[in-house]
Design an enzyme around this catalytic site. Structure first.
Site, short mmCIF file in Angstrom:
data_model
loop_
_atom_site.label_atom_id
_atom_site.label_comp_id
_atom_site.label_asym_id
_atom_site.label_seq_id
_atom_site.Cartn_x
_atom_site.Cartn_y
_atom_site.Cartn_z
N CYS A 186 5.82 1.82 -1.10
CA CYS A 186 4.37 1.72 -0.90
C CYS A 186 4.01 2.56 0.32
CB CYS A 186 3.92 0.27 -0.79
SG CYS A 186 4.61 -0.64 0.61
N ASN B 74 5.26 -0.04 3.80
CA ASN B 74 6.53 -0.77 3.65
C ASN B 74 6.51 -2.11 4.39
OD1 ASN B 74 10.08 -0.28 4.38
ND2 ASN B 74 9.16 -1.14 2.55
N CYS C 278 3.92 -4.60 3.08
CA CYS C 278 3.26 -5.56 2.17
C CYS C 278 3.86 -5.49 0.77
CB CYS C 278 1.75 -5.31 2.12
SG CYS C 278 0.90 -5.66 3.68
N ARG C 279 3.44 -4.49 -0.02
CA ARG C 279 3.79 -4.49 -1.44
C ARG C 279 5.27 -4.23 -1.71
NH1 ARG C 279 -0.56 -0.09 -2.84
NH2 ARG C 279 0.08 0.45 -0.71
N SER C 280 5.83 -3.16 -1.13
CA SER C 280 7.21 -2.81 -1.52
C SER C 280 8.26 -3.79 -0.99
CB SER C 280 7.56 -1.36 -1.17
OG SER C 280 7.52 -1.12 0.21
N ASP D 38 -3.45 -2.29 -2.80
CA ASP D 38 -3.08 -2.50 -1.40
C ASP D 38 -3.81 -3.74 -0.86
OD1 ASP D 38 -2.58 -2.33 1.29
OD2 ASP D 38 -3.18 -0.24 1.48
P1 4NP Z 1 1.63 -1.63 2.08
O1 4NP Z 1 0.28 -2.03 2.84
O2 4NP Z 1 1.53 -0.15 1.78
O3 4NP Z 1 1.61 -2.47 0.86
O4 4NP Z 1 2.77 -1.95 3.03
C1 4NP Z 1 -0.17 -1.35 3.98
C2 4NP Z 1 0.38 -1.65 5.20
C3 4NP Z 1 -0.08 -1.00 6.33
C4 4NP Z 1 -1.09 -0.09 6.24
C5 4NP Z 1 -1.63 0.23 5.01
C6 4NP Z 1 -1.17 -0.41 3.87
N1 4NP Z 1 -1.58 0.55 7.39
O5 4NP Z 1 -2.54 1.33 7.27
O6 4NP Z 1 -1.03 0.32 8.48
#
Ligand code: 4NP
Length: 170
Positions: A23, A26, A28-30, A141
């Protein structure tokens, strides 16, 4: 959202399988997909066959545990997420059989990173494994969302990881 279904089917005969979920951050989702997939293979009793990891296209959270909100929501469903964030690398295309992006931005990034056309065949977007009815064509997201965003991600990923396992298991 397109992918090489022949390549995916060819993996069914492989003894060991390595899967990398990707994702943006790294956190939240992945890492949730990684934790849920590890639970699926444990439950199925074939964890010896699998190597499961996750990474982000961005490096802002390198070394961090998953977001506390994702850890809390996952924990309520019985998953303990302990991954430490890292950035995806070109060499991951050598290490992994499957590289699974959560959304089209992650997918575009991976297609540019893939060193060869052969390596690019390893990219299969996560939503392709989701059979739950959903209005989304990707794993959304949850970072700027409320609790329901995290619950939705876990619903989609519980269904998708179970189907991924089933598709690669005889
Ligand atoms: P992820 O979510 O891609 O599912 O881990 C996010 C985590 C952090 C951010 C964006 C999306 N960020 O902008 O810091």
């Amino acid at each position: 959202m397109t992918y090489d279904s022949e390549y995916l089917a060819s993996l069914r005969d492989k003894k060991d399988l390595s899967v990398l979920f990707v994702c943006l951050g790294n956190i939240c989702r992945s890492p949730a997909a990684e934790g849920l997939m590890k639970a699926v293979v444990e439950e199925a009793g074939d964890s010896d066959r699998w190597y499961i990891d996750s990474a982000g296209t961005g490096g802002y959270h390198t070394g961090d545990l998953p977001d506390p909100r994702m850890r809390a929501h996952a924990s309520r469903r019985g998953y303990n997420l302990t991954h430490r964030a890292r950035k995806v690398l070109e060499q991951d295309f050598r290490r992994f059989d499957l590289i699974i992006p959560m959304d089209s931005a992650n997918e575009d990034y991976l297609r540019r990173l893939a060193p060869t056309a052969e390596a690019e065949r390893k990219i299969v977007p996560m939503i392709n494994f989701v059979t739950l009815p959903t209005r989304f064509d990707h794993i959304p997201d949850p970072y700027y969302e409320g609790a329901e965003g995290f619950e939705l991600v876990l619903d989609l990923l519980e269904n998708g990881t179970a189907n991924l396992h089933a598709q690669l298991t005889d």
